[in-house]
Every structure is written in C-alpha cells, then in structure tokens.
Design a protein around this motif. Sequence first.
Motif, PDB file in Angstrom:
ATOM      1  N   ASP A 243       0.823  -1.212   0.000  1.00 45.33           N
ATOM      2  CA  ASP A 243       0.000   0.000   0.000  1.00 45.33           C
ATOM      3  C   ASP A 243       0.856   1.260   0.000  1.00 45.33           C
ATOM      4  O   ASP A 243       0.327   2.374   0.014  1.00 45.33           O
ATOM      5  CB  ASP A 243      -0.990  -0.003   1.169  1.00 45.33           C
ATOM      6  CG  ASP A 243      -0.324  -0.070   2.540  1.00 45.33           C
ATOM      7  OD1 ASP A 243       0.880   0.265   2.643  1.00 45.33           O
ATOM      8  OD2 ASP A 243      -1.006  -0.438   3.506  1.00 45.33           O
ATOM      9  N   ARG A 244       2.177   1.088  -0.020  1.00 50.65           N
ATOM     10  CA  ARG A 244       3.083   2.229  -0.225  1.00 50.65           C
ATOM     11  C   ARG A 244       3.355   2.298  -1.729  1.00 50.65           C
ATOM     12  O   ARG A 244       4.151   1.525  -2.251  1.00 50.65           O
ATOM     13  CB  ARG A 244       4.377   2.056   0.573  1.00 50.65           C
ATOM     14  CG  ARG A 244       4.179   2.252   2.072  1.00 50.65           C
ATOM     15  CD  ARG A 244       5.505   2.302   2.790  1.00 50.65           C
ATOM     16  NE  ARG A 244       6.109   0.995   2.932  1.00 50.65           N
ATOM     17  CZ  ARG A 244       7.398   0.785   3.175  1.00 50.65           C
ATOM     18  NH1 ARG A 244       8.232   1.788   3.260  1.00 50.65           N
ATOM     19  NH2 ARG A 244       7.856  -0.436   3.314  1.00 50.65           N
ATOM     20  N   ASP A 245       2.695   3.203  -2.397  1.00 53.15           N
ATOM     21  CA  ASP A 245       2.668   3.165  -3.861  1.00 53.15           C
ATOM     22  C   ASP A 245       3.886   3.794  -4.533  1.00 53.15           C
ATOM     23  O   ASP A 245       3.879   4.002  -5.748  1.00 53.15           O
ATOM     24  CB  ASP A 245       1.392   3.815  -4.388  1.00 53.15           C
ATOM     25  CG  ASP A 245       1.278   5.294  -3.990  1.00 53.15           C
ATOM     26  OD1 ASP A 245       2.235   5.826  -3.379  1.00 53.15           O
ATOM     27  OD2 ASP A 245       0.236   5.902  -4.287  1.00 53.15           O
ATOM     28  N   TYR A 246       4.938   4.069  -3.771  1.00 60.32           N
ATOM     29  CA  TYR A 246       6.125   4.659  -4.388  1.00 60.32           C
ATOM     30  C   TYR A 246       7.360   3.768  -4.286  1.00 60.32           C
ATOM     31  O   TYR A 246       8.395   4.073  -4.867  1.00 60.32           O
ATOM     32  CB  TYR A 246       6.445   6.014  -3.742  1.00 60.32           C
ATOM     33  CG  TYR A 246       6.758   5.928  -2.263  1.00 60.32           C
ATOM     34  CD1 TYR A 246       8.061   5.726  -1.819  1.00 60.32           C
ATOM     35  CD2 TYR A 246       5.755   6.032  -1.308  1.00 60.32           C
ATOM     36  CE1 TYR A 246       8.351   5.629  -0.466  1.00 60.32           C
ATOM     37  CE2 TYR A 246       6.028   5.938   0.037  1.00 60.32           C
ATOM     38  CZ  TYR A 246       7.319   5.750   0.459  1.00 60.32           C
ATOM     39  OH  TYR A 246       7.602   5.633   1.795  1.00 60.32           O
ATOM     40  N   ILE A 247       7.261   2.660  -3.555  1.00 65.09           N
ATOM     41  CA  ILE A 247       8.447   1.824  -3.355  1.00 65.09           C
ATOM     42  C   ILE A 247       8.640   0.858  -4.523  1.00 65.09           C
ATOM     43  O   ILE A 247       7.720   0.600  -5.301  1.00 65.09           O
ATOM     44  CB  ILE A 247       8.386   1.032  -2.025  1.00 65.09           C
ATOM     45  CG1 ILE A 247       7.261  -0.006  -2.057  1.00 65.09           C
ATOM     46  CG2 ILE A 247       8.209   1.964  -0.845  1.00 65.09           C
ATOM     47  CD1 ILE A 247       7.309  -0.970  -0.881  1.00 65.09           C
ATOM     48  N   MET A 248       9.857   0.352  -4.615  1.00 66.12           N
ATOM     49  CA  MET A 248      10.207  -0.625  -5.654  1.00 66.12           C
ATOM     50  C   MET A 248      10.543  -1.943  -4.952  1.00 66.12           C
ATOM     51  O   MET A 248      11.589  -2.070  -4.322  1.00 66.12           O
ATOM     52  CB  MET A 248      11.412  -0.121  -6.462  1.00 66.12           C
ATOM     53  CG  MET A 248      11.819  -1.043  -7.586  1.00 66.12           C
ATOM     54  SD  MET A 248      10.573  -1.089  -8.883  1.00 66.12           S
ATOM     55  CE  MET A 248      11.352  -2.204 -10.047  1.00 66.12           C
ATOM     56  N   GLN A 249       9.622  -2.912  -5.015  1.00 64.86           N
ATOM     57  CA  GLN A 249       9.844  -4.180  -4.339  1.00 64.86           C
ATOM     58  C   GLN A 249      10.958  -4.982  -5.021  1.00 64.86           C
ATOM     59  O   GLN A 249      11.062  -5.000  -6.253  1.00 64.86           O
ATOM     60  CB  GLN A 249       8.558  -5.016  -4.308  1.00 64.86           C
ATOM     61  CG  GLN A 249       7.433  -4.399  -3.485  1.00 64.86           C
ATOM     62  CD  GLN A 249       6.428  -3.643  -4.322  1.00 64.86           C
ATOM     63  OE1 GLN A 249       6.816  -2.818  -5.141  1.00 64.86           O
ATOM     64  NE2 GLN A 249       5.145  -3.901  -4.114  1.00 64.86           N
ATOM     65  N   ALA A 250      11.766  -5.658  -4.207  1.00 67.57           N
ATOM     66  CA  ALA A 250      12.877  -6.450  -4.747  1.00 67.57           C
ATOM     67  C   ALA A 250      12.379  -7.532  -5.698  1.00 67.57           C
ATOM     68  O   ALA A 250      13.055  -7.872  -6.681  1.00 67.57           O
ATOM     69  CB  ALA A 250      13.674  -7.074  -3.605  1.00 67.57           C
ATOM     70  N   ALA A 251      11.196  -8.076  -5.429  1.00 65.64           N
ATOM     71  CA  ALA A 251      10.663  -9.145  -6.283  1.00 65.64           C
ATOM     72  C   ALA A 251      10.430  -8.673  -7.711  1.00 65.64           C
ATOM     73  O   ALA A 251      10.490  -9.472  -8.655  1.00 65.64           O
ATOM     74  CB  ALA A 251       9.360  -9.688  -5.694  1.00 65.64           C
ATOM     75  N   VAL A 252      10.167  -7.380  -7.899  1.00 66.23           N
ATOM     76  CA  VAL A 252       9.984  -6.847  -9.253  1.00 66.23           C
ATOM     77  C   VAL A 252      11.312  -6.934 -10.019  1.00 66.23           C
ATOM     78  O   VAL A 252      11.339  -7.310 -11.196  1.00 66.23           O
ATOM     79  CB  VAL A 252       9.470  -5.398  -9.208  1.00 66.23           C
ATOM     80  CG1 VAL A 252       9.356  -4.828 -10.627  1.00 66.23           C
ATOM     81  CG2 VAL A 252       8.121  -5.331  -8.505  1.00 66.23           C
ATOM     82  N   HIS A 253      12.419  -6.590  -9.352  1.00 69.30           N
ATOM     83  CA  HIS A 253      13.736  -6.713  -9.982  1.00 69.30           C
ATOM     84  C   HIS A 253      13.981  -8.154 -10.429  1.00 69.30           C
ATOM     85  O   HIS A 253      14.456  -8.412 -11.535  1.00 69.30           O
ATOM     86  CB  HIS A 253      14.847  -6.328  -9.002  1.00 69.30           C
ATOM     87  CG  HIS A 253      14.815  -4.908  -8.540  1.00 69.30           C
ATOM     88  ND1 HIS A 253      14.919  -3.843  -9.394  1.00 69.30           N
ATOM     89  CD2 HIS A 253      14.719  -4.385  -7.297  1.00 69.30           C
ATOM     90  CE1 HIS A 253      14.887  -2.715  -8.699  1.00 69.30           C
ATOM     91  NE2 HIS A 253      14.765  -3.030  -7.425  1.00 69.30           N
ATOM     92  N   GLU A 254      13.674  -9.089  -9.536  1.00 72.54           N
ATOM     93  CA  GLU A 254      13.956 -10.501  -9.811  1.00 72.54           C
ATOM     94  C   GLU A 254      13.109 -11.021 -10.960  1.00 72.54           C
ATOM     95  O   GLU A 254      13.620 -11.699 -11.862  1.00 72.54           O
ATOM     96  CB  GLU A 254      13.722 -11.313  -8.534  1.00 72.54           C
ATOM     97  CG  GLU A 254      14.717 -10.986  -7.439  1.00 72.54           C
ATOM     98  CD  GLU A 254      14.260 -11.425  -6.059  1.00 72.54           C
ATOM     99  OE1 GLU A 254      15.127 -11.641  -5.194  1.00 72.54           O
ATOM    100  OE2 GLU A 254      13.032 -11.517  -5.811  1.00 72.54           O
ATOM    101  N   ALA A 255      11.815 -10.720 -10.928  1.00 70.06           N
ATOM    102  CA  ALA A 255      10.927 -11.184 -12.000  1.00 70.06           C
ATOM    103  C   ALA A 255      11.314 -10.568 -13.344  1.00 70.06           C
ATOM    104  O   ALA A 255      11.326 -11.251 -14.374  1.00 70.06           O
ATOM    105  CB  ALA A 255       9.476 -10.850 -11.654  1.00 70.06           C
ATOM    106  N   LEU A 256      11.634  -9.283 -13.340  1.00 71.31           N
ATOM    107  CA  LEU A 256      12.084  -8.622 -14.557  1.00 71.31           C
ATOM    108  C   LEU A 256      13.326  -9.308 -15.112  1.00 71.31           C
ATOM    109  O   LEU A 256      13.437  -9.542 -16.318  1.00 71.31           O
ATOM    110  CB  LEU A 256      12.384  -7.152 -14.245  1.00 71.31           C
ATOM    111  CG  LEU A 256      13.000  -6.296 -15.357  1.00 71.31           C
ATOM    112  CD1 LEU A 256      12.034  -6.154 -16.527  1.00 71.31           C
ATOM    113  CD2 LEU A 256      13.380  -4.919 -14.810  1.00 71.31           C
ATOM    114  N   SER A 257      14.244  -9.663 -14.242  1.00 71.62           N
ATOM    115  CA  SER A 257      15.487 -10.312 -14.667  1.00 71.62           C
ATOM    116  C   SER A 257      15.238 -11.683 -15.271  1.00 71.62           C
ATOM    117  O   SER A 257      15.985 -12.132 -16.145  1.00 71.62           O
ATOM    118  CB  SER A 257      16.440 -10.436 -13.480  1.00 71.62           C
ATOM    119  OG  SER A 257      16.798  -9.160 -12.987  1.00 71.62           O
TER     120      SER A 257
END
Length: 329
Positions: A243-257
């Motif tokens: 619900d913090r709409d400005y953070i970048m979750q680490a899982a997004v980096h991993e999935a993108l990779s």
Amino acid sequence: MTDSRPNTQEQSIMMIAWRSECYRSSTTADLFGADLKLIWPEVGNGPVGKAVRYALSFWLTFWLVLLKRPKFAIVMNLPAFAPMAAQLAALVSGTDIILDFHSGGITSKFWSRFTPLFRFIAKRAPFVICHNRVDGAVIEKWGGKPFYLTALPRNFDGTEYLAAPGNPSVLVICSFKDDEPIDVLLGAMKSNPDVLFQVTGNYRKAGLSSADMPQNVELLGFVPYGDYIQRMCASSAIITVSDRDYIMQAAVHEALSLGVPVITNRSQTIESVLEDAGTYAEVDIDSLAIAVSTAVSNSQKLRERTIARKEFLQNELAQNMKQALSLQS
C-alpha cells in the motif's frame, strides 16, 4: 560473513550489507565493480540473537573499513548501525561512505530516529543511491545528491527464460509486513480458483495456517533462494503488492530479470520500470482478482514484453552507470 569476490589486499570500492543474501546488494556491487561483503553472523534468532548479531556485525563492519581502507564504501542504510560503524571507521581511514538508501530509513518509526546520521553521511557523500523519487527528494532536502537505481535487472547463472506453464500458477511474494494487504491478497486468490497460488514468507506472522487455505493456495513459508528463483521461473506470473505506492519491491527486480510477468499495485515507480509489461491493480480484492485473471490469460505475451523491457533497461543502466562512476572521481 561471505565475499562475492576473491580477497585482495585493497579494493577501491567496497559494498557492505548486513544480510545473508541480498539481490539488490549483489547487483549493485556488480554494477560498481565493488567488493561485496555480506555480514550475517549465525548466532540464532530471537531478541538475544539479534542483539549479538548486531554487535558482531558492527565490529566486523568497523574493522573491515578501517583495515581495508577502500576509497569508497557503499553501505546499506538499514539497519542504521551498519553505516554508523562504517562512518566511525571512515573518520580514520578517510573512506567516503555512500548510502544505499532504502525507504525504511524514512518510514520506520525506529530507524527514522537515525535521520541525523543519514543526513550527516548524505551531505558528505559523492552521491546517495536511491530506489525511488520520494526517497531522492528527502536526500536532496538533506543536501545530498541522489543517484537513482530504480531498476536493477541482471542475468542469473543457470536459469533460462521459460514459456508460460500450461497449468496457471502464480508465485505470491510476501514478507507479511504492515504495508502488505494480506486480506486483499487472500480475497483475490479465492476469486481465482483455477489458478494455483504459492505464497512465500513467514505466514505465521499474519496468523495464517495451511488448514484454513482454499485448495488452490499453498503456503510455502521460507524458501531457499535457489528454489525461490526456480519457482519464479516456472510461474505464469508473480504477485507483489504494497500500500506504499512509491516503493520498488525487490521481487519486481527478480521477475524482470527472469522474464516473468509481474502483477502489482498501481505505482508510479514500478510502472515507470515495467510499462506495458506489468499488470496493475488498485489495492482492493476485485481489482487484484481481475489483474490475476488478465495476467494469467496473457502470460506468454507478457513474458515477451518483460524480456524486451529488461534488455532496454540493461542498456539504459549501462549509460547511467557512466554518470555514477564519474561522480566518484
């Protein structure tokens, strides 16, 4: 304490994180050509174990910077005792401390007490690594220079891009912290009974049990990192929601990779990274349930977009790193 590179007499750049493993730290260290030091003494859990770990980690960090005398030390800001130890040693070694700044330094009631320390280091550093614009604005108010590493795509050894699985499955990455809407996640999973959901993280923190879950939801608990990555590769998509709409979750980096589609909350930060490769939802059950159905139905197309987006961001990152390296000189 583990090193990612062979020991040398002296390194011009060192990176320190109080973690047993950390995607962001290892990727950042690679980008800067830094000697990565992951500090995590195995002393057990609980309040006593945590206190002992912090004390030992503080000592190790202090002596690493003092004895190695790197020109620069990139230090994760949390826990705040890590940059505190590094900065104390730097008063003698002459090392420039660069914060790898994570949002908890601002949002956490406990860690925000160390704002004077963060401000002191930020004002003197050649730059501060930030993962979103909100944190960067705070760093600027402190007199620091934010350098943005919003997207951190990398290549994983021993993995390959996989086609979307025939039987839809979604890996739900969750740490069960206060910013993660567990009730919304559960509601969306129940609304998609034909999709298998595998949930990572310590679900007991939220008072959940496998016996209370519907048949299509599997609570995995803690998953070793290698297994976690393989599960992600084989999933139709992942879910990570805050619900913090400005953070970048680490899982997004991993999935993108890994070229795996991401289902997540509406976020200017994440949407600027994934663009049309992501599937976005409001933080409510109906919106997230629809996003899951959409992503699973279009998994292969989204995989292709994710891989293309990764390649674009890697090229962009290579250009941005030239700027960061020039700031160090």
